[in-house]
Scaffold this motif. Structure first.
Motif, PDB file in Angstrom:
ATOM      1  N   PRO A  90     -84.389 -65.945 -41.117  1.00 24.10           N
ATOM      2  CA  PRO A  90     -85.855 -65.441 -40.860  1.00 24.10           C
ATOM      3  C   PRO A  90     -86.543 -64.707 -41.657  1.00 24.10           C
ATOM      4  CG  PRO A  90     -84.216 -66.606 -39.270  1.00 24.10           C
ATOM      5  CD  PRO A  90     -83.194 -66.403 -40.340  1.00 24.10           C
ATOM      6  N   THR A  91     -85.439 -63.670 -42.084  1.00 27.06           N
ATOM      7  CA  THR A  91     -85.633 -62.526 -42.390  1.00 27.06           C
ATOM      8  C   THR A  91     -86.993 -62.345 -43.679  1.00 27.06           C
ATOM      9  OG1 THR A  91     -83.122 -62.240 -43.803  1.00 27.06           O
ATOM     10  CG2 THR A  91     -84.454 -60.911 -41.460  1.00 27.06           C
ATOM     11  N   LYS A  94     -90.023 -64.384 -42.472  1.00 28.07           N
ATOM     12  CA  LYS A  94     -91.354 -63.273 -42.708  1.00 28.07           C
ATOM     13  C   LYS A  94     -92.100 -61.886 -43.781  1.00 28.07           C
ATOM     14  CE  LYS A  94     -87.922 -61.997 -39.005  1.00 28.07           C
ATOM     15  NZ  LYS A  94     -87.489 -61.524 -38.336  1.00 28.07           N
ATOM     16  N   SER A  95     -90.896 -62.138 -44.349  1.00 25.42           N
ATOM     17  CA  SER A  95     -90.966 -61.408 -45.635  1.00 25.42           C
ATOM     18  C   SER A  95     -92.213 -62.311 -46.838  1.00 25.42           C
ATOM     19  CB  SER A  95     -89.968 -60.869 -46.355  1.00 25.42           C
ATOM     20  OG  SER A  95     -90.240 -60.334 -47.405  1.00 25.42           O
ATOM     21  N   LEU A  97     -94.434 -64.370 -45.808  1.00 22.26           N
ATOM     22  CA  LEU A  97     -95.416 -63.880 -45.026  1.00 22.26           C
ATOM     23  C   LEU A  97     -96.401 -62.683 -45.205  1.00 22.26           C
ATOM     24  CD1 LEU A  97     -94.013 -67.170 -41.646  1.00 22.26           C
ATOM     25  CD2 LEU A  97     -96.060 -67.570 -43.904  1.00 22.26           C
ATOM     26  N   HIS A  98     -95.162 -62.030 -45.138  1.00 21.11           N
ATOM     27  CA  HIS A  98     -95.529 -61.219 -45.241  1.00 21.11           C
ATOM     28  C   HIS A  98     -96.250 -60.191 -46.472  1.00 21.11           C
ATOM     29  CE1 HIS A  98     -96.018 -56.546 -44.338  1.00 21.11           C
ATOM     30  NE2 HIS A  98     -96.058 -56.394 -45.460  1.00 21.11           N
ATOM     31  N   GLU A 126    -102.221 -70.872 -41.928  1.00 25.46           N
ATOM     32  CA  GLU A 126    -100.816 -70.737 -41.680  1.00 25.46           C
ATOM     33  C   GLU A 126     -99.562 -72.525 -41.267  1.00 25.46           C
ATOM     34  OE1 GLU A 126     -97.767 -68.197 -39.212  1.00 25.46           O
ATOM     35  OE2 GLU A 126     -98.331 -66.781 -40.812  1.00 25.46           O
ATOM     36  N   LYS A 133     -89.047 -72.827 -37.126  1.00 26.30           N
ATOM     37  CA  LYS A 133     -90.031 -72.134 -36.532  1.00 26.30           C
ATOM     38  C   LYS A 133     -88.861 -71.434 -35.342  1.00 26.30           C
ATOM     39  CE  LYS A 133     -94.763 -73.910 -35.916  1.00 26.30           C
ATOM     40  NZ  LYS A 133     -95.322 -74.670 -35.730  1.00 26.30           N
ATOM     41  N   LEU A 136     -86.532 -68.508 -36.537  1.00 26.35           N
ATOM     42  CA  LEU A 136     -87.623 -67.965 -36.978  1.00 26.35           C
ATOM     43  C   LEU A 136     -88.074 -67.175 -35.114  1.00 26.35           C
ATOM     44  CD1 LEU A 136     -89.001 -66.598 -38.919  1.00 26.35           C
ATOM     45  CD2 LEU A 136     -90.917 -67.734 -37.799  1.00 26.35           C
ATOM     46  N   VAL A 140     -86.507 -63.191 -33.790  1.00 27.81           N
ATOM     47  CA  VAL A 140     -87.441 -62.011 -33.958  1.00 27.81           C
ATOM     48  C   VAL A 140     -87.495 -61.673 -32.422  1.00 27.81           C
ATOM     49  CG1 VAL A 140     -89.946 -62.055 -32.945  1.00 27.81           C
ATOM     50  CG2 VAL A 140     -89.286 -63.493 -34.856  1.00 27.81           C
TER      51      VAL A 140
END
Length: 215
Positions: A90-91, A94-95, A97-98, A126, A133, A136, A140
Motif C-alpha cells: 500500500p505504501t 500511495k507513493s 499516485l502521489h 484514477e 482497494k 489500501l 491508511v
C-alpha cells in the motif's frame, strides 16, 4: 469514432512486454507506439514522442518508479501514467499516485481490467486494481480500541530506528545508540517491517529509499 489511444510500455522484462502487447493487439482504439526496457531509454524516448498513456513498471536497473513518475509528471503532464507492477505494498501504491500516476495495476491482471485502467487514465480518472482497494484502505487507517481510526504513520522512535537500519546498523548497535534494550530495538524493527510491508531488513531499506523515508 473514438480517437486512438497511443500507448508506450516501460518494463525491463521482455515477457511482460510481450504479454501486454498480446492483450492489446486486438484493440482497434489502442496503438502501442513504443516500448522501453530502462529508465534512461524511457526518458530519452519521451523527449522525441509522448504517448497518451504510459504503462510503467516500478523496478528498473537504473531508476526507481518514483523517480521516473516524478520527472515525467513534471516534464510531460499530458502523459497519463498507469503503474503495472508485481509490488502490492500500500505504501508503494500511495507513493506512485502521489507522484502523478493515475492508475495502479498488478502484473497478472486480466485483459478487461487492463483496458479499463487505460481508458480511465486516458480520461484523467484514477483507477486502482480492485483487489488492492481494500488492502489500501486498511493500510491508511489503524483501528483503535474505541473503534475510531487514526492515520497509519511512523512514530518518532520508529523513524529513528528506520534511519539507523538504512545506515546499516545492527539491532545491538541501534539499541546502544538510542539507549534502549536490544529487545526493544528488535520490536521496533518488526513493527517497521509490518507497517511498510517488507519481508526483511534489506527490503525495508529498499522501500524506505524508494519512498523518500530515508533522511
Amino acid at each position: 469514432m473514438n480517437p486512438q489511444i497511443k500507448i508506450a510500455i516501460a518494463d525491463d522484462h521482455p515477457i511482460a512486454v510481450n504479454g501486454i502487447q498480446m492483450m492489446l493487439s486486438a484493440q482497434p482504439a489502442m496503438e502501442i507506439v513504443a516500448t522501453y526496457t530502462t529508465g534512461k531509454a524511457l526518458l530519452e524516448g519521451l523527449m522525441q514522442q509522448q504517448p497518451d498513456v504510459l504503462l510503467l513498471d516500478i523496478l528498473f536497473p537504473d531508476y526507481s518508479g518514483n523517480e521516473l513518475a516524478a520527472m515525467i509528471s513534471k516534464q510531460y503532464p499530458g502523459v497519463r501514467m498507469v503503474v503495472l507492477t508485481s509490488l502490492d505494498a500500500p505504501t508503494m501504491v500511495k507513493s506512485m499516485l502521489h507522484h502523478g500516476c493515475l492508475a495502479y495495476l498488478l502484473k497478472g491482471t486480466d485483459q478487461p481490467t487492463l483496458i479499463k485502467a487505460i481508458q480511465s487514465a486516458y480520461r484523467g480518472v484514477e483507477f486502482i486494481e480492485p483487489s488492492l482497494k481494500e488492502h489500501l484502505m486498511l493500510s491508511v487507517l489503524k483501528p483503535q480500541k474505541n473503534g475510531s481510526t487514526v492515520p497509519y504513520t511512523l512514530t518518532n522512535r520508529e523513524d529513528e530506528v528506520l534511519q539507523l537500519i538504512v545506515m546499516g546498523d545492527t539491532t545491538q548497535q541501534i539499541a546502544d545508540k538510542l539507549s534502549i534494550s536490544a529487545r526493544t530495538a528488535e520490536t521496533h524493527r518488526l513493527a517497521l517491517l509490518k507497517k511498510l510491508y517488507a519481508k526483511n531488513s534489506a527490503e525495508l531499506v529498499g522501500i524506505a529509499l524508494r519512498l523518500g523515508l530515508a533522511k
